[in-house]
Design a protein around this motif. Structure first.
Motif, PDB file in Angstrom:
ATOM      1  N   ASP A   1      55.990  36.052  61.538  1.00  0.00           N
ATOM      2  CA  ASP A   1      56.406  35.426  62.799  1.00  0.00           C
ATOM      3  C   ASP A   1      57.921  35.409  62.917  1.00  0.00           C
ATOM      4  O   ASP A   1      58.482  35.662  63.992  1.00  0.00           O
ATOM      5  CB  ASP A   1      55.874  33.990  62.880  1.00  0.00           C
ATOM      6  N   LEU A   2      58.580  35.095  61.821  1.00  0.00           N
ATOM      7  CA  LEU A   2      60.041  35.069  61.815  1.00  0.00           C
ATOM      8  C   LEU A   2      60.601  36.459  62.098  1.00  0.00           C
ATOM      9  O   LEU A   2      61.558  36.618  62.872  1.00  0.00           O
ATOM     10  CB  LEU A   2      60.547  34.548  60.472  1.00  0.00           C
ATOM     11  N   LEU A   3      59.994  37.463  61.491  1.00  0.00           N
ATOM     12  CA  LEU A   3      60.429  38.838  61.731  1.00  0.00           C
ATOM     13  C   LEU A   3      60.148  39.232  63.177  1.00  0.00           C
ATOM     14  O   LEU A   3      60.952  39.927  63.813  1.00  0.00           O
ATOM     15  CB  LEU A   3      59.704  39.786  60.772  1.00  0.00           C
ATOM     16  N   ARG A   4      59.033  38.787  63.713  1.00  0.00           N
ATOM     17  CA  ARG A   4      58.666  39.066  65.097  1.00  0.00           C
ATOM     18  C   ARG A   4      59.689  38.459  66.057  1.00  0.00           C
ATOM     19  O   ARG A   4      60.102  39.088  67.027  1.00  0.00           O
ATOM     20  CB  ARG A   4      57.276  38.521  65.393  1.00  0.00           C
ATOM     21  N   CYS A   5      60.130  37.254  65.778  1.00  0.00           N
ATOM     22  CA  CYS A   5      61.142  36.624  66.627  1.00  0.00           C
ATOM     23  C   CYS A   5      62.428  37.433  66.630  1.00  0.00           C
ATOM     24  O   CYS A   5      63.071  37.595  67.667  1.00  0.00           O
ATOM     25  CB  CYS A   5      61.422  35.203  66.137  1.00  0.00           C
ATOM     26  N   GLY A   6      62.772  37.976  65.474  1.00  0.00           N
ATOM     27  CA  GLY A   6      63.962  38.821  65.418  1.00  0.00           C
ATOM     28  C   GLY A   6      63.795  40.093  66.204  1.00  0.00           C
ATOM     29  O   GLY A   6      64.714  40.567  66.867  1.00  0.00           O
ATOM     30  N   SER A   7      62.578  40.664  66.187  1.00  0.00           N
ATOM     31  CA  SER A   7      62.313  41.889  66.943  1.00  0.00           C
ATOM     32  C   SER A   7      62.375  41.624  68.437  1.00  0.00           C
ATOM     33  O   SER A   7      62.882  42.436  69.212  1.00  0.00           O
ATOM     34  CB  SER A   7      60.940  42.453  66.569  1.00  0.00           C
TER      35      SER A   7
ATOM     36  N   LEU B   1      59.509  46.029  60.035  1.00  0.00           N
ATOM     37  CA  LEU B   1      58.794  45.677  58.816  1.00  0.00           C
ATOM     38  C   LEU B   1      59.010  46.706  57.715  1.00  0.00           C
ATOM     39  O   LEU B   1      59.271  46.341  56.564  1.00  0.00           O
ATOM     40  CB  LEU B   1      57.297  45.547  59.107  1.00  0.00           C
ATOM     41  N   VAL B   2      58.906  48.004  58.033  1.00  0.00           N
ATOM     42  CA  VAL B   2      58.890  49.015  56.968  1.00  0.00           C
ATOM     43  C   VAL B   2      60.180  49.812  56.826  1.00  0.00           C
ATOM     44  O   VAL B   2      60.412  50.412  55.774  1.00  0.00           O
ATOM     45  CB  VAL B   2      57.712  49.998  57.160  1.00  0.00           C
ATOM     46  N   ALA B   3      61.033  49.824  57.860  1.00  0.00           N
ATOM     47  CA  ALA B   3      62.235  50.677  57.756  1.00  0.00           C
ATOM     48  C   ALA B   3      63.315  50.231  58.719  1.00  0.00           C
ATOM     49  O   ALA B   3      63.894  51.043  59.439  1.00  0.00           O
ATOM     50  CB  ALA B   3      61.868  52.137  58.013  1.00  0.00           C
ATOM     51  N   GLY B   4      63.606  48.937  58.726  1.00  0.00           N
ATOM     52  CA  GLY B   4      64.610  48.433  59.650  1.00  0.00           C
ATOM     53  C   GLY B   4      66.002  48.955  59.400  1.00  0.00           C
ATOM     54  O   GLY B   4      66.871  48.820  60.279  1.00  0.00           O
ATOM     55  N   HIS B   5      66.258  49.561  58.250  1.00  0.00           N
ATOM     56  CA  HIS B   5      67.586  50.095  57.960  1.00  0.00           C
ATOM     57  C   HIS B   5      67.792  51.477  58.580  1.00  0.00           C
ATOM     58  O   HIS B   5      68.909  52.012  58.512  1.00  0.00           O
ATOM     59  CB  HIS B   5      67.799  50.183  56.446  1.00  0.00           C
ATOM     60  N   LEU B   6      66.748  52.047  59.171  1.00  0.00           N
ATOM     61  CA  LEU B   6      66.851  53.367  59.786  1.00  0.00           C
ATOM     62  C   LEU B   6      66.946  53.232  61.300  1.00  0.00           C
ATOM     63  O   LEU B   6      66.496  52.237  61.876  1.00  0.00           O
ATOM     64  CB  LEU B   6      65.628  54.217  59.427  1.00  0.00           C
TER      65      LEU B   6
ATOM     66  N   HIS C   1      60.881  41.599  51.679  1.00  0.00           N
ATOM     67  CA  HIS C   1      61.604  42.066  52.852  1.00  0.00           C
ATOM     68  C   HIS C   1      63.030  41.537  52.852  1.00  0.00           C
ATOM     69  O   HIS C   1      63.260  40.347  52.558  1.00  0.00           O
ATOM     70  CB  HIS C   1      60.877  41.632  54.131  1.00  0.00           C
ATOM     71  N   PRO C   2      64.011  42.372  53.181  1.00  0.00           N
ATOM     72  CA  PRO C   2      65.416  41.921  53.135  1.00  0.00           C
ATOM     73  C   PRO C   2      65.750  40.834  54.147  1.00  0.00           C
ATOM     74  O   PRO C   2      66.746  40.124  53.981  1.00  0.00           O
ATOM     75  CB  PRO C   2      66.207  43.212  53.418  1.00  0.00           C
ATOM     76  N   GLU C   3      64.945  40.676  55.198  1.00  0.00           N
ATOM     77  CA  GLU C   3      65.241  39.670  56.216  1.00  0.00           C
ATOM     78  C   GLU C   3      64.428  38.388  56.049  1.00  0.00           C
ATOM     79  O   GLU C   3      64.936  37.291  56.320  1.00  0.00           O
ATOM     80  CB  GLU C   3      64.979  40.242  57.608  1.00  0.00           C
ATOM     81  N   VAL C   4      63.167  38.497  55.625  1.00  0.00           N
ATOM     82  CA  VAL C   4      62.305  37.309  55.618  1.00  0.00           C
ATOM     83  C   VAL C   4      61.717  36.999  54.247  1.00  0.00           C
ATOM     84  O   VAL C   4      60.894  36.093  54.120  1.00  0.00           O
ATOM     85  CB  VAL C   4      61.171  37.456  56.655  1.00  0.00           C
ATOM     86  N   GLY C   5      62.094  37.731  53.225  1.00  0.00           N
ATOM     87  CA  GLY C   5      61.645  37.424  51.884  1.00  0.00           C
ATOM     88  C   GLY C   5      60.267  37.984  51.554  1.00  0.00           C
ATOM     89  O   GLY C   5      59.801  38.948  52.161  1.00  0.00           O
TER      90      GLY C   5
END
Length: 286
Positions: A270-276, A136-141, A231-235
């Protein structure tokens, strides 16, 4: 000038005579109330107040500090900060050991895969996060970066100096104000913390926006609220946050994020959670 003196000076400069029911006379070389005007409002002598602002008087009574807080129209958080600055003695600086996250705390947030969670240390450095909090806060790291002290992300540094983090917040100005206000509270409680002083110095030099905000001396204890993210993945989504402080470790904080049920933000989370759950990108696990 001491931290107490700087706080008093900045807040005095932010008030005009008309704001406090006084009539201004003559040209003013500097903005705001004069020292003698504030002293009159607080019921103390102008000489005593001047010495207090200049750092030449210590051990001001709580009654005097309360009177100054009223005269300066401070809110509850600002009054508490004023008392902290007046009561915290100067101590010899030492290089503290890096903060660590307890294994039990790490297991706790990992056992909550549906709730984004981030554990911060005394200087807003990330001590740990669960998979959803990281994404959520720093997926690029790198996901493992909090466990390597030399590489630990710092949320305040990221906010001002990292382009990815800056783009994450739709209302970046509000987030920056909140971050600096919280950092001021932390700095008031730990005047001997060399690493915190170095962080403030680094941000002051590298970010004009941080330098301007820091000079205003904003103060607020932020324990809950809402963040508007892009968010870059889920808007776009809005997430509420709650800050919990362990009773035996007041220096650390746990941030939990959530979205209002049955909303587009909840669907995005939820969409981000599925990706995680499916697995993080390879570069984040490095």
């Amino acid at each position: 000038m001491t931290d107490l003196g700087e706080f008093l000076r900045v807040r005095r400069a932010a008030l005009q005579p008309a704001d406090v029911g006084l009539r201004g006379y003559g040209a003013r070389r500097v903005p705001g109330l004069r020292r003698e005007e504030l002293a009159m409002l607080a019921g103390v002598s102008a000489t005593y107040y001047a010495r207090l602002e200049q750092g030449l008087s210590a051990n001001a009574s709580e009654a005097v500090l309360d009177a100054l807080a009223r005269a300066l129209e401070l809110d509850a958080d600002e009054r508490a900060h004023l008392l902290t600055l007046a009561r915290t003695p100067a101590r010899r600086r030492s290089r503290p050991r890096p903060d660590t996250i307890r294994s039990g705390m790490l297991r706790l947030i990992e056992s909550m895969p549906d709730t984004p969670a981030v554990v911060l240390g005394r200087r807003s450095e990330v001590l740990g996060w669960n998979a959803l909090g990281h994404r959520l806060v720093a997926g690029h790291l790198p996901f493992a970066s909090p466990h390597r002290p030399a590489e630990r992300p710092n949320m305040t540094r990221l906010l001002f100096l990292d382009a990815h983090t800056r783009e994450l917040y739709q209302r970046w100005d509000d987030e920056a104000q909140r971050a600096v206000s919280s950092l001021r509270v932390l700095a008031g409680r730990s005047p001997d913390d060399d690493e915190l002083t170095q962080l403030v110095g680094e941000l002051t030099v590298q970010s004009p926006e941080f330098a301007r905000l820091w000079a205003r001396h904003p103060v607020a204890v932020c324990v809950s609220g809402t963040k508007q993210l892009r968010h870059p993945e889920v808007g776009d989504l809005a997430v509420a946050f709650e800050v919990l402080t362990p009773p035996d470790d007041p220096g650390s904080r746990v941030l939990f994020y959530s979205a209002e049920p049955a909303t587009p933000s909840a669907a995005a989370l939820d969409l981000l959670r599925c990706g995680s759950v499916a697995g993080l990108p390879a570069q984040t696990l490095a």
